[in-house]
Each structure stands twice: as structure tokens, then as C-alpha cells.
Design a protein around this motif. Structure first.
Motif, PDB file in Angstrom:
ATOM      1  N   UNK A  32       7.563  10.528  -5.784  1.00  0.00           N
ATOM      2  CA  UNK A  32       6.032  10.158  -5.591  1.00  0.00           C
ATOM      3  C   UNK A  32       5.930   9.078  -6.589  1.00  0.00           C
ATOM      4  N   UNK A  33       5.018   8.177  -6.190  1.00  0.00           N
ATOM      5  CA  UNK A  33       4.883   7.226  -7.093  1.00  0.00           C
ATOM      6  C   UNK A  33       3.017   6.889  -6.998  1.00  0.00           C
ATOM      7  N   UNK A  79       9.938   2.148  -3.127  1.00  0.00           N
ATOM      8  CA  UNK A  79      11.310   2.909  -3.385  1.00  0.00           C
ATOM      9  C   UNK A  79      10.941   4.242  -3.698  1.00  0.00           C
ATOM     10  N   UNK A  80       9.445   4.619  -2.993  1.00  0.00           N
ATOM     11  CA  UNK A  80       9.009   5.986  -3.102  1.00  0.00           C
ATOM     12  C   UNK A  80       8.829   6.509  -1.807  1.00  0.00           C
ATOM     13  N   UNK A  81       9.084   7.981  -1.843  1.00  0.00           N
ATOM     14  CA  UNK A  81       9.000   8.670  -0.663  1.00  0.00           C
ATOM     15  C   UNK A  81       7.374   8.911  -0.229  1.00  0.00           C
ATOM     16  N   UNK A  82       6.644   9.132  -1.181  1.00  0.00           N
ATOM     17  CA  UNK A  82       5.175   9.277  -1.042  1.00  0.00           C
ATOM     18  C   UNK A  82       4.526   8.488  -2.095  1.00  0.00           C
ATOM     19  N   UNK A  83       3.430   7.897  -1.522  1.00  0.00           N
ATOM     20  CA  UNK A  83       2.655   6.714  -2.229  1.00  0.00           C
ATOM     21  C   UNK A  83       1.409   7.056  -2.353  1.00  0.00           C
ATOM     22  N   UNK A  84       0.799   7.186  -3.818  1.00  0.00           N
ATOM     23  CA  UNK A  84      -0.445   7.569  -4.110  1.00  0.00           C
ATOM     24  C   UNK A  84      -1.179   6.337  -4.778  1.00  0.00           C
TER      25      UNK A  84
END
Length: 259
Positions: free
Chosen positions: A168-169, A198-203
Motif C-alpha cells: 500500500x502507498x 511500485x505499490x499494489x494499492x494506491x491511496x
């Protein structure tokens, strides 16, 4: 002077000055400190100006000059706290997360103390908030230092981030306008772009003042963000509009809970 006239003059003064203190406004308009503060709060809620510690800032000022880190800490305090608290609930034990620069992300860091996670950050203020905790593994990304935000960026930071992967980012921004996510510094934006990719899930964490605003450098597309976390002071029209681009979640502020 009638209130309507005073509010128009006050808006004009803020727009001309870019940033102005309450004391300076009191002198110019010859009204009480309390009246000025009340008027500024009302104009801020109406979206005419941006309330900051000890004064006000014009909406367009960020395009010409970035607020200092201290000034940013004084803007939208309750909204940022609510957003950060909700964002922290998405972090689970075992996650490897990236935390970018920004005052909302700094608050988020303070809510992660009890989680057994790995945290990578290029923000010195975020690191300062994290280092008191024993449960998280912390990796500080170095590079060129930008004093105004406390962030590390540039070739060293970017080369290191390119080698890392995150579950997660969490990043913030200075502006969101339709699908464009923008910030003041091109170099910082490029570093955040790498971390997001490079993150699976982006916030994306953004308070209500960031919407329909542009800053100097567009560093990411809202379509490519998984979750946009904002506060409950955003208008229904903006919720409808931006929900076309991304999954949007509103954090409840204490003020909103009491309505």
C-alpha cells in the motif's frame, strides 16, 4: 460599513496580498480582531479564501508560492486528522507501506504505532513521528533534502524506490482537478510517481480544499488511484464528480458528527 461590503473588500485584499495576517486586516479595515476572524472563517467555508494560522491565503497563491511546512500544519487540522485516522484503518499487520511527504501523511504516521508493519518513507517529519514506536520496521529513503516539506527526493531517492515494492502507498497532493493530481515541486512529484507505480494499492489523502485546484506539476492520474480519502466537508457535487474517476471515501470530522 455593511457586512456584504466588508466581505467583498476583505476578499479583494487577500487576493491582492496572496497571504495576509489578521493584524494587518484589522489595521486596514479598522474593525475588531474578532470580526476579522469571523469573516475569514465564513469566507473560508464559502471557498473564497484559504484560512491559515494567523491570517488568510488567496486560493490562487499556491501557484506562485508554496506554503511553509508550519503554515500547512495550521490549515484544515480537523479534516486532516479525520482523514488520517480513517486511512490508518486500512493498514493491516504484515503490510509493507510507503508514506510520502505531507502534513496529512504525518498525522497518519502517528496512528500506526501499534501495527506490525514495514514502513518506507522519504519524509523526515513522518520518520520523526514513527521512530518512537517499536512494532514497525522503518526504512528512511535519503537523497536531496527539501526543507519546505522535509522530503528527500532526486536520483538517490528515486533509484532506491525503484527497487522496492509496497502493498500500500499513501500520498497527498496540493491539488486535484478532474483526473490531474498536482504538487508544487516537480522533483517531489517524480519521486511520488515511482512509489505509486511500485505499490499494489494506491491511496490519495486530500482534504476538501484540494479539489478543483491546480499546482505547478501534474504527477499522477486520478484514474490510476485506487482510493481517494477526503473529509465530510466536501460538497455533494464534488463527491459525484470525482467518484467518476476513483473510489471516494469521506472521513467524518468531529464537527460533522455533531451535525
Amino acid at each position: 460599513m455593511l457586512k456584504k461590503e466588508r466581505m467583498l473588500i476583505l476578499t479583494e485584499i487577500v487576493n491582492q496580498e496572496g497571504i495576509i495576517t489578521v493584524a494587518d486586516i484589522v489595521k486596514q479595515l479598522n474593525v475588531s480582531d474578532m470580526t476579522v476572524r469571523r469573516d475569514l472563517d465564513e469566507l473560508d467555508k464559502a471557498g473564497k479564501i484559504l484560512r491559515i494560522h494567523g491570517g488568510a491565503q488567496s486560493i490562487s497563491y499556491a501557484l506562485d508560492q508554496e506554503l511553509s511546512h508550519t503554515e500547512k500544519q495550521e490549515v484544515q487540522k480537523e479534516e486532516k486528522k479525520a482523514i488520517a485516522k480513517l486511512a490508518a484503518s486500512y493498514v493491516e499487520d504484515g503490510d509493507t507501506i510507503f508514506l510520502g511527504p505531507g502534513t496529512t501523511i504525518e498525522i497518519l504516521a502517528s496512528y500506526l504505532g501499534g501495527k506490525k508493519i514495514r514502513i518506507i518513507t522519504n519524509s523526515y517529519p513522518v520518520f520523526e513521528n514513527l521512530r518512537q514506536y517499536d512494532t514497525a520496521d522503518i526504512i528512511m529513503i535519503g537523497g536531496d533534502y527539501r526543507k519546505n516539506t522535509g522530503a528527500f527526493f532526486g536520483p538517490i531517492a528515486n533509484d532506491n524506490l525503484k527497487k522496492l515494492k509496497f502493498t500500500k502507498c499513501f500520498i497527498s497532493a496540493n491539488g486535484i482537478h478532474n483526473e490531474a493530481i498536482s504538487t508544487y515541486s516537480m522533483a517531489e512529484g517524480e519521486t511520488q510517481n515511482i512509489a505509486l507505480n511500485n505499490s499494489r494499492t494506491k491511496y490519495l489523502l486530500a482534504d476538501n480544499k484540494k479539489f478543483n485546484r491546480d499546482d505547478f506539476y501534474n504527477f499522477y492520474n486520478l484514474h490510476d488511484i485506487d482510493h481517494l480519502v477526503t473529509d465530510d466537508h466536501i460538497s455533494a457535487d464534488l463527491v459525484t464528480h470525482y467518484s467518476q474517476y476513483v473510489t471516494l471515501t469521506q472521513a467524518q470530522t468531529e464537527e460533522g458528527a455533531n451535525l
